[in-house]
Enzyme design. Structure first.
Site, mmCIF file in Angstrom:
data_model
loop_
_atom_site.group_PDB
_atom_site.id
_atom_site.type_symbol
_atom_site.label_atom_id
_atom_site.label_comp_id
_atom_site.label_asym_id
_atom_site.label_seq_id
_atom_site.Cartn_x
_atom_site.Cartn_y
_atom_site.Cartn_z
ATOM 1 N N TRP A 156 -3.222 1.417 -5.049
ATOM 2 C CA TRP A 156 -2.498 0.463 -4.208
ATOM 3 C C TRP A 156 -3.491 -0.578 -3.694
ATOM 4 O O TRP A 156 -4.575 -0.221 -3.245
ATOM 5 C CB TRP A 156 -1.835 1.135 -2.992
ATOM 6 C CG TRP A 156 -1.290 0.083 -2.067
ATOM 7 C CD1 TRP A 156 -0.174 -0.673 -2.256
ATOM 8 C CD2 TRP A 156 -1.899 -0.392 -0.865
ATOM 9 N NE1 TRP A 156 -0.046 -1.592 -1.240
ATOM 10 C CE2 TRP A 156 -1.079 -1.438 -0.369
ATOM 11 C CE3 TRP A 156 -3.052 -0.051 -0.152
ATOM 12 C CZ2 TRP A 156 -1.388 -2.136 0.796
ATOM 13 C CZ3 TRP A 156 -3.358 -0.739 1.022
ATOM 14 C CH2 TRP A 156 -2.516 -1.765 1.491
ATOM 15 N N ASP A 164 5.073 2.556 9.006
ATOM 16 C CA ASP A 164 4.424 3.861 8.850
ATOM 17 C C ASP A 164 4.517 4.746 10.075
ATOM 18 O O ASP A 164 3.534 5.332 10.525
ATOM 19 C CB ASP A 164 2.964 3.678 8.404
ATOM 20 C CG ASP A 164 2.877 3.251 6.944
ATOM 21 O OD1 ASP A 164 3.290 4.039 6.089
ATOM 22 O OD2 ASP A 164 2.423 2.131 6.664
ATOM 23 N N HIS A 166 5.509 8.244 -1.775
ATOM 24 C CA HIS A 166 4.894 8.255 -0.456
ATOM 25 C C HIS A 166 6.041 8.331 0.537
ATOM 26 O O HIS A 166 6.864 7.415 0.602
ATOM 27 C CB HIS A 166 4.095 6.972 -0.196
ATOM 28 C CG HIS A 166 2.691 7.064 -0.673
ATOM 29 N ND1 HIS A 166 1.796 6.035 -0.532
ATOM 30 C CD2 HIS A 166 2.020 8.083 -1.269
ATOM 31 C CE1 HIS A 166 0.621 6.407 -1.027
ATOM 32 N NE2 HIS A 166 0.729 7.650 -1.491
ATOM 33 N N ASP A 204 7.095 -2.120 7.069
ATOM 34 C CA ASP A 204 6.325 -0.960 6.620
ATOM 35 C C ASP A 204 5.478 -0.419 7.771
ATOM 36 O O ASP A 204 4.262 -0.421 7.703
ATOM 37 C CB ASP A 204 5.444 -1.434 5.456
ATOM 38 C CG ASP A 204 4.644 -0.326 4.816
ATOM 39 O OD1 ASP A 204 5.139 0.809 4.791
ATOM 40 O OD2 ASP A 204 3.524 -0.594 4.352
ATOM 41 N N ASP A 222 2.759 9.580 3.836
ATOM 42 C CA ASP A 222 1.936 8.395 4.080
ATOM 43 C C ASP A 222 2.405 7.685 5.346
ATOM 44 O O ASP A 222 3.322 6.871 5.302
ATOM 45 C CB ASP A 222 1.995 7.437 2.881
ATOM 46 C CG ASP A 222 1.140 6.192 3.117
ATOM 47 O OD1 ASP A 222 0.284 6.225 4.012
ATOM 48 O OD2 ASP A 222 1.333 5.193 2.401
ATOM 49 N N HIS A 244 8.243 0.394 1.410
ATOM 50 C CA HIS A 244 7.854 -0.794 0.652
ATOM 51 C C HIS A 244 9.000 -1.531 -0.019
ATOM 52 O O HIS A 244 8.819 -2.167 -1.052
ATOM 53 C CB HIS A 244 6.808 -0.413 -0.402
ATOM 54 C CG HIS A 244 5.505 -0.012 0.207
ATOM 55 N ND1 HIS A 244 4.360 0.159 -0.525
ATOM 56 C CD2 HIS A 244 5.152 0.232 1.492
ATOM 57 C CE1 HIS A 244 3.361 0.506 0.270
ATOM 58 N NE2 HIS A 244 3.831 0.567 1.500
ATOM 59 N N GLU A 257 1.362 1.850 -7.041
ATOM 60 C CA GLU A 257 2.290 1.778 -5.907
ATOM 61 C C GLU A 257 2.655 0.313 -5.643
ATOM 62 O O GLU A 257 1.783 -0.537 -5.489
ATOM 63 C CB GLU A 257 1.623 2.373 -4.657
ATOM 64 C CG GLU A 257 2.486 2.306 -3.400
ATOM 65 C CD GLU A 257 1.783 2.893 -2.164
ATOM 66 O OE1 GLU A 257 0.563 3.129 -2.201
ATOM 67 O OE2 GLU A 257 2.485 3.112 -1.150
ATOM 68 N N ASP A 265 6.851 4.068 -2.323
ATOM 69 C CA ASP A 265 6.663 4.361 -0.903
ATOM 70 C C ASP A 265 7.920 3.842 -0.217
ATOM 71 O O ASP A 265 8.285 2.670 -0.392
ATOM 72 C CB ASP A 265 5.398 3.614 -0.417
ATOM 73 C CG ASP A 265 5.114 3.783 1.055
ATOM 74 O OD1 ASP A 265 6.051 3.613 1.865
ATOM 75 O OD2 ASP A 265 3.953 4.049 1.418
ATOM 76 N N LYS A 315 4.715 -2.855 -3.483
ATOM 77 C CA LYS A 315 4.914 -3.185 -2.073
ATOM 78 C C LYS A 315 5.692 -4.485 -1.951
ATOM 79 O O LYS A 315 5.624 -5.330 -2.844
ATOM 80 C CB LYS A 315 3.556 -3.306 -1.379
ATOM 81 C CG LYS A 315 3.680 -3.456 0.117
ATOM 82 C CD LYS A 315 2.452 -2.971 0.840
ATOM 83 C CE LYS A 315 2.583 -3.274 2.319
ATOM 84 N NZ LYS A 315 1.554 -2.677 3.116
#
Ligand code: RNT
Ligand code: ZN
Length: 415
Positions: A180, A293, A283, A291, A324, A259, A221, A256, A223
């Site tokens: 990534w 997280d 993820h 994003d 993640d 994303h 990955e 993910d 995004k």
């Protein structure tokens, strides 16, 4: 209600809860080392901010500052979570015993201490090259127009393949190696094509480093955007998915769930990808508006995601699962534990959900709705508690006191 009573209720729906518990117990889920220290790692100046479009927010005391502290914190999390764990490291977590090395010169020996850590605990280990938080990561890395910068990051990627091989061989489990980068632009680019062509060629070069696809599983990955790179992301969804599709013999796609555009859901994308790829990687995170997280909760999308993993046979090895997220505003051990336990809960919930495929095929949507709604008040808590007991992990209500004690005795002494 006891486990036996709950078990009988599920049995009436045709669900074998013992079998569900037995099944989940051995499925590996990767635990990300980076929740413990706000993604800082050990190879660059810890006072410098994170770069690459990701950000931690918060300043809760107790961040791990050394490998020893991070490992001690991880040990507590491992104890508090049921299920099979796998470590997930970033290259920036290299441990230098005989001198610092830059990212393009990292070697397996820099991860020897992590191998020892994993071996002692019977864990496998996934790996990530770190294409951010570095003086040479200024906006672009693998897609940089300067061939020297590009080469530095390609060499980093190749070094990471060798390290991943080492981890896989030492630990006897495949190593998922995720590529990534935060490559992108803050504002409307003049050239969207150039960076993508260079990105593609750079990943090609990284993957030209020899490896055994049964041992090392490189992923790309995608995004949608990052902070400071709002206008254009080189490794977009179409780019990454196409790359993985064209290079199926040596690369797998990684999604993910932070994303994508806010109304897109990864749960629905899992079967779409599994119709074409023998293996995918995830993820698991929680995005709030972007994003962000946040810690994974037992929310509707986490449950749906896990339902799809289970329904699509993902527990049999076609879905590589990793967490993640990184929250620096709350106790980090608790953040890790809540998120990991929630993924386990959602997977177990999916395993004790009756398969309604026959009803769907018979167009019996009325009954599907009735059953799906009634499932929501089934005594799942008893099944979960039994799973925790079988795994030798604390049940809900029993673990937080341990975290508080650790905070008082250990974390609060760090500055
Ligand atoms: C960033 C990506 C990436 C990182 C980790 C630290 O948006 O999700 O996976 O979070 O590699
Ligand atoms: Zn991610």
């Amino acid at each position: 209600m006891s486990y036996l009573e709950a078990k009988a209720k599920y049995a009436a729906l045709g669900v074998d809860t013992d079998a569900a518990i037995e099944r989940l117990k051995s499925v590996p889920v990767a635990l990300h080392c980076w929740q413990g220290d706000d993604v800082r790692g050990f190879d660059t100046d810890p006072t410098k901010p994170l770069t690459g479009g990701i950000q931690t927010t918060g300043n809760y005391p107790g961040r791990a500052r050394t490998p020893e502290e991070l490992m001690a914190d991880l040990d507590l999390v491992l104890k508090l979570c049921p299920g099979t764990k796998k470590m997930n490291l970033h290259a920036s977590y290299a441990i230098f015993e005989d001198g610092w090395a830059d990212r393009d010169a990292l070697e397996p020996k820099h991860f020897k201490k992590w191998v020892d850590f994993c071996k002692e605990r019977g864990l496998g280990c996934d790996f990530n090259p770190t294409f951010f938080s570095h003086p040479k990561a200024n906006g672009l890395t693998l897609s940089h127009p300067d061939p020297e910068i590009r080469k530095f990051w390609i060499d980093h990627g190749k070094a990471c393949i060798r390290i991943s091989t080492y981890l896989a061989e030492e630990l006897g489990q495949p190593c998922v190696m995720n590529i990534w980068t935060g490559d992108g632009f803050k504002d409307i680019p003049a050239d969207r094509m150039g960076p993508r062509v260079r990105y593609k060629e750079s990943i090609d070069e990284i993957l030209s480093e020899p490896f055994d696809f049964n041992k090392v599983k490189p992923c790309v990955e995608s995004k949608v955007f990052g902070i400071g790179v709002e206008a254009y992301t080189v490794g977009s969804a179409e780019f990454s998915l196409s790359y993985a599709a064209v290079n199926k013999d040596r690369c797998i796609p990684l999604m993910d769930n932070g994303h994508y555009h806010p109304t897109e859901v990864v749960s629905d994308k899992i079967p779409a990808l599994l119709a074409f790829f023998p293996e995918i990687a995830l993820h698991i995170t929680r995005p709030i508006r972007w994003d962000s997280d946040h810690v994974v909760l037992l929310d509707d999308e986490t449950k749906e995601l896990c339902k799809e993993i289970v329904r699509c046979g993902g527990l049999e090895g076609s879905v590589n699962m990793a967490l993640d997220y990184f929250d620096a505003s709350i106790n980090r051990i608790s953040a890790w534990t809540v998120g990991f336990r929630n993924v386990q809960k959602a997977l177990l919930m999916a395993l004790v959900t009756p398969d309604l495929t026959a009803m769907q095929n018979a167009d019996n949507w009325t009954e599907i709705m009735v059953i799906q709604e009634e499932l929501k008040t089934m005594p799942f808590g008893e099944i979960w508690a039994e799973y925790c007991r079988v795994c030798g992990a604390p049940v809900d209500g029993e673990w937080f006191a341990t975290v508080k004690k650790y905070e008082d005795e250990v974390l609060s002494k760090r500055n």
